[in-house]
Design a protein around this motif. Structure first.
Motif, PDB file in Angstrom:
ATOM      1  N   ASP A 107       0.542  -1.074  -0.209  1.00  0.00           N
ATOM      2  CA  ASP A 107      -0.097  -0.093   0.070  1.00  0.00           C
ATOM      3  C   ASP A 107       0.743   1.300   0.078  1.00  0.00           C
ATOM      4  O   ASP A 107       0.280   2.407  -0.592  1.00  0.00           O
ATOM      5  N   ALA A 120      -5.857  -1.366  -2.405  1.00  0.00           N
ATOM      6  CA  ALA A 120      -8.196  -1.709  -2.960  1.00  0.00           C
ATOM      7  C   ALA A 120      -7.798  -1.235  -4.176  1.00  0.00           C
ATOM      8  O   ALA A 120      -8.344  -2.112  -5.240  1.00  0.00           O
ATOM      9  N   THR A 158     -12.366  -9.176  -3.648  1.00  0.00           N
ATOM     10  CA  THR A 158     -11.627  -7.900  -3.347  1.00  0.00           C
ATOM     11  C   THR A 158     -11.776  -8.278  -1.875  1.00  0.00           C
ATOM     12  O   THR A 158     -11.613  -7.553  -1.364  1.00  0.00           O
ATOM     13  N   GLN A 164     -14.626  -7.236   0.347  1.00  0.00           N
ATOM     14  CA  GLN A 164     -14.561  -5.956   0.718  1.00  0.00           C
ATOM     15  C   GLN A 164     -16.443  -6.095   0.691  1.00  0.00           C
ATOM     16  O   GLN A 164     -16.923  -7.317  -0.090  1.00  0.00           O
TER      17      GLN A 164
END
Length: 139
Positions: free
Chosen positions: A24, A35, A58, A60
């Motif tokens: 990240d 993300a 993913t 989520q």
């Protein structure tokens, strides 16, 4: 419960957390996030997929993926088109393809460094053991 299971679970979580933080931080330097890059990767691998499917791929919620996808549309990284019913189908734009490629270079570099202490056979064994644990043959 065997005493070694909690430390094993914790070691897996620590490795994942280390990868996520490093990736990240590096992706932010090229203008994206983990993300977003993961969503781009999922869309590239599963074109014309619904938000619901991509949310699952993913890790989520549907709502989180919808918000993320909205931001990615605004940035010109993806397009959404109406599908069957209320479904929205997703596609990468040329800008999204470029960001995916740039992000993949970053991710590959960081994962190579992270897994460098393992030789090829050990990496293959780790992958096989994780696949066995998960009961799948996912890439």
């Amino acid at each position: 419960m065997p005493a070694d299971l909690q430390p094993l679970g914790h070691a897996i979580k620590r490795a994942q957390y280390r990868h996520h933080r490093a990736v990240d931080a590096a992706l932010i330097e090229i203008g994206t996030t983990l993300a977003q890059w993961d969503a781009l990767r999922a869309i590239a691998r599963n074109p014309e997929s619904s938000s619901h499917k991509l949310a699952g791929l993913t890790f989520q919620s549907d709502q989180s993926f919808g918000a993320l996808a909205g931001r990615m549309v605004e940035r010109g990284l993806i397009q959404r088109v109406a599908g069957e019913g209320r479904a929205l189908l997703h596609h990468l734009t040329p800008e999204g393809e470029e960001m995916l490629a740039a992000g993949s270079t970053v991710v590959d570099r960081l994962l190579a460094a992270s897994f460098a202490p393992l030789n090829k056979a050990e990496r293959q064994q780790l992958r096989a053991l994780l696949s066995k644990l998960l009961g799948d043959d996912a890439p």
